[in-house]
Design a protein around this motif. Structure first.
Motif, PDB file in Angstrom:
ATOM      1  N   PRO A   1      -3.550   2.608  -0.675  1.00 45.32           N
ATOM      2  CA  PRO A   1      -3.206   3.028  -2.064  1.00 45.32           C
ATOM      3  C   PRO A   1      -4.438   2.651  -2.855  1.00 45.32           C
ATOM      4  N   ILE A   2      -4.672   3.462  -4.079  1.00 46.88           N
ATOM      5  CA  ILE A   2      -6.132   3.539  -4.602  1.00 46.88           C
ATOM      6  C   ILE A   2      -5.244   3.848  -6.000  1.00 46.88           C
ATOM      7  N   LEU A   3      -6.079   3.179  -7.201  1.00 49.71           N
ATOM      8  CA  LEU A   3      -5.846   3.360  -8.591  1.00 49.71           C
ATOM      9  C   LEU A   3      -7.198   4.020  -9.075  1.00 49.71           C
ATOM     10  N   SER A   4      -6.903   5.147  -9.795  1.00 50.19           N
ATOM     11  CA  SER A   4      -8.097   6.098 -10.138  1.00 50.19           C
ATOM     12  C   SER A   4      -8.298   5.992 -11.628  1.00 50.19           C
ATOM     13  N   PHE A   5      -9.288   5.449 -12.142  1.00 57.77           N
ATOM     14  CA  PHE A   5      -9.736   5.430 -13.487  1.00 57.77           C
ATOM     15  C   PHE A   5     -10.664   6.248 -14.002  1.00 57.77           C
TER      16      PHE A   5
ATOM     17  N   VAL B   1      -9.492  11.665   3.167  1.00 61.35           N
ATOM     18  CA  VAL B   1      -9.714  10.807   4.184  1.00 61.35           C
ATOM     19  C   VAL B   1      -8.517   9.899   4.525  1.00 61.35           C
ATOM     20  N   GLY B   2      -7.735  10.009   3.768  1.00 63.41           N
ATOM     21  CA  GLY B   2      -6.511   9.107   4.152  1.00 63.41           C
ATOM     22  C   GLY B   2      -5.759   7.978   3.098  1.00 63.41           C
ATOM     23  N   PHE B   3      -6.647   8.002   1.907  1.00 63.53           N
ATOM     24  CA  PHE B   3      -6.401   7.069   0.787  1.00 63.53           C
ATOM     25  C   PHE B   3      -5.215   7.906   0.200  1.00 63.53           C
ATOM     26  N   GLN B   4      -4.321   7.137  -0.660  1.00 67.96           N
ATOM     27  CA  GLN B   4      -3.502   7.759  -1.418  1.00 67.96           C
ATOM     28  C   GLN B   4      -3.495   7.188  -2.719  1.00 67.96           C
ATOM     29  N   PRO B   5      -3.864   8.033  -3.871  1.00 71.76           N
ATOM     30  CA  PRO B   5      -3.887   7.781  -5.142  1.00 71.76           C
ATOM     31  C   PRO B   5      -2.340   7.431  -5.794  1.00 71.76           C
ATOM     32  N   ILE B   6      -2.193   6.395  -6.338  1.00 73.27           N
ATOM     33  CA  ILE B   6      -0.726   6.098  -6.782  1.00 73.27           C
ATOM     34  C   ILE B   6      -0.786   5.813  -8.006  1.00 73.27           C
ATOM     35  N   TRP B   7      -1.961   5.808  -8.887  1.00 73.39           N
ATOM     36  CA  TRP B   7      -1.937   5.340 -10.293  1.00 73.39           C
ATOM     37  C   TRP B   7      -3.268   6.084 -10.822  1.00 73.39           C
ATOM     38  N   SER B   8      -3.213   7.027 -11.910  1.00 78.07           N
ATOM     39  CA  SER B   8      -4.325   7.691 -12.368  1.00 78.07           C
ATOM     40  C   SER B   8      -4.236   7.274 -14.104  1.00 78.07           C
ATOM     41  N   ASN B   9      -5.675   7.592 -14.602  1.00 76.02           N
ATOM     42  CA  ASN B   9      -5.763   7.358 -16.092  1.00 76.02           C
ATOM     43  C   ASN B   9      -6.909   8.316 -16.607  1.00 76.02           C
ATOM     44  N   GLU B  10      -6.307   9.029 -17.545  1.00 76.57           N
ATOM     45  CA  GLU B  10      -7.412  10.043 -18.208  1.00 76.57           C
ATOM     46  C   GLU B  10      -6.881  10.196 -19.524  1.00 76.57           C
ATOM     47  N   ALA B  11      -7.892   9.778 -20.517  1.00 77.13           N
ATOM     48  CA  ALA B  11      -7.598   9.815 -21.866  1.00 77.13           C
ATOM     49  C   ALA B  11      -7.851  11.127 -22.632  1.00 77.13           C
ATOM     50  N   ASN B  12      -8.523  12.000 -22.087  1.00 73.43           N
ATOM     51  CA  ASN B  12      -9.088  13.122 -22.698  1.00 73.43           C
ATOM     52  C   ASN B  12      -7.833  14.245 -22.480  1.00 73.43           C
ATOM     53  N   PRO B  13      -7.208  14.844 -23.571  1.00 73.62           N
ATOM     54  CA  PRO B  13      -6.009  15.576 -23.476  1.00 73.62           C
ATOM     55  C   PRO B  13      -6.026  16.887 -22.597  1.00 73.62           C
TER      56      PRO B  13
END
Length: 388
Positions: free
Chosen positions: A18-22, A36-48
């Motif tokens: 698992p990875i967290l994406s900022f 490659v095989g990682f799994q994004p489980i959380w993401s963050n983006e403030a620009n609507p």
């Protein structure tokens, strides 16, 4: 024509990490890691606008019944680490191995920007990102930014400060990687800082192995493209409307024409006809390959593109037509598959900014592959997926 690198898929399936994406933006870095095989489980983006674009494009790419969502749309300066931890892992403890990836907004460190550095609104977010890493303590992290962060003296002092904050907890390795040296037709050097927890390194990396203390991270290289800017005899300029010959001995994938030369089919694709209407006579006067002006730059079909960075006063022109590039052409130059589609209800300005901010997918995948190899010990087995 394939626009995504292909690698044989390992018969041994390794569980996703698992990875967290900022600063998720368009999600190009996420895609490279997922490939490659990682799994994004959380993401963050403030620009609507970026949020809307990401959610639509990812849902189209993966053809999911349920829309793919950005987890958190608040600035990371206003989110606590406890909130992030709960949104990512719930009431459970984080897994033994997980990562954080992200490229804080870079205009304040860009040589062509306002040069406000860590005092600028965007520059401050680099420190916040490091603080979030230290609070969440992932097994590994990736920090990506423009080379101005280390080439400008005052920015380098700030960068060294960030590293000093990380070094008590993390073993660090830094390198400038240029997308051109990995098969992307774009001169795009970027700083990558990788960190691995000391405890994990001590437990998993053999101190007597070939990994040296100063060069422990398996940074990707591709001998086919090493020193591509200086190694090949590139054309300079040709009169607009002429038919310059294709050079011999240069890999075709390093040339703009490889990615956007099939104009007729490109215009039939989603985002294929989306571009700004030309009004200036400059669109007819600038020579093919003249990319040295501050503003209007016409790409050369048999040369690589300057850094894909559309916005403000920088305009990239099509090699053979009197217009700017289309959204699809810009995505192609970032090595993004044609199944990644941005929605029609977002202004072109926001689309081009999203595309410009992203890490080229091929480069993102190469960095992710190196992380995967280190973390899993799989030096020749990578669970790569292809989105083409």
């Amino acid at each position: 024509m394939s626009y995504i690198p292909t690698t044989s898929i390992s018969s041994t399936v390794i569980p996703s990490i698992p990875i967290l994406s900022f600063f998720t933006g368009a999600g190009f870095l996420d895609l490279g890691f997922k490939q490659v095989g990682f799994q994004p489980i959380w993401s963050n983006e403030a620009n609507p606008f970026f949020v809307r674009g990401f959610e639509y494009a990812m849902s189209q790419l993966f053809k999911t019944a349920d829309s793919i969502k950005i987890t958190n749309t608040t600035s990371i300066a206003d989110i606590t680490s406890d909130q992030i931890r709960y949104e990512a892992f719930g009431a459970q403890s984080p897994p033994d191995i997980f990562g954080i990836i992200g490229g804080p907004p870079c205009p304040d460190f860009s040589i062509g920007g306002k040069n406000r550095g860590h005092e600028g609104d965007n520059g401050k977010l680099s420190l916040v990102y490091i603080q979030q890493i230290l609070a969440l303590q992932p097994t590994f992290f990736v920090f990506e930014n423009v080379p101005g962060l280390i080439s400008t003296k005052k920015h380098r002092v700030f960068f060294e400060r960030l590293k000093s904050l990380l070094s008590p907890k993390y073993t660090l390795s830094m390198r400038v990687l240029n997308a051109l040296e990995f098969g992307v037709a774009q001169d795009r050097p970027r700083v990558f800082l990788i960190g691995i927890l000391h405890e994990w390194m001590n437990a998993h990396v053999d101190q007597h192995s070939s990994i040296s203390q100063d060069d422990w991270f398996p940074w990707p290289t591709d001998p086919r493209y090493n020193d591509a800017k200086n190694r090949f005899l590139w054309p300079t300029t040709s009169p607009f409307g002429s038919e310059p010959d294709q050079p011999i001995g240069i890999p075709s994938e390093l040339m703009v024409n490889h990615w956007i030369g099939d104009t007729n089919s490109l215009t039939q694709l989603p985002n294929g006809g989306e571009t700004f209407t030309p009004h200036s006579d400059k669109f007819m006067r600038i020579a093919e390959g003249d990319v040295w002006s501050r503003s209007f730059r016409r790409l050369h079909r048999w040369r690589y593109s300057p850094t894909v960075a559309y916005g403000n006063n920088e305009v990239h022109l099509h090699p053979i037509y009197p217009r700017r590039l289309t959204v699809r052409e810009a995505l192609r130059l970032q090595s993004i598959p044609d199944t990644y589609v941005l929605p029609s209800n977002i202004a072109l300005t926001h689309k081009f900014k999203m595309i410009s901010n992203g890490v080229p997918l091929i480069l993102a995948q190469k960095v992710a592959e190196a992380c995967w190899k280190l973390l899993t010990g799989q030096t020749d087995k990578v669970n790569q997926k292809n989105y083409a």
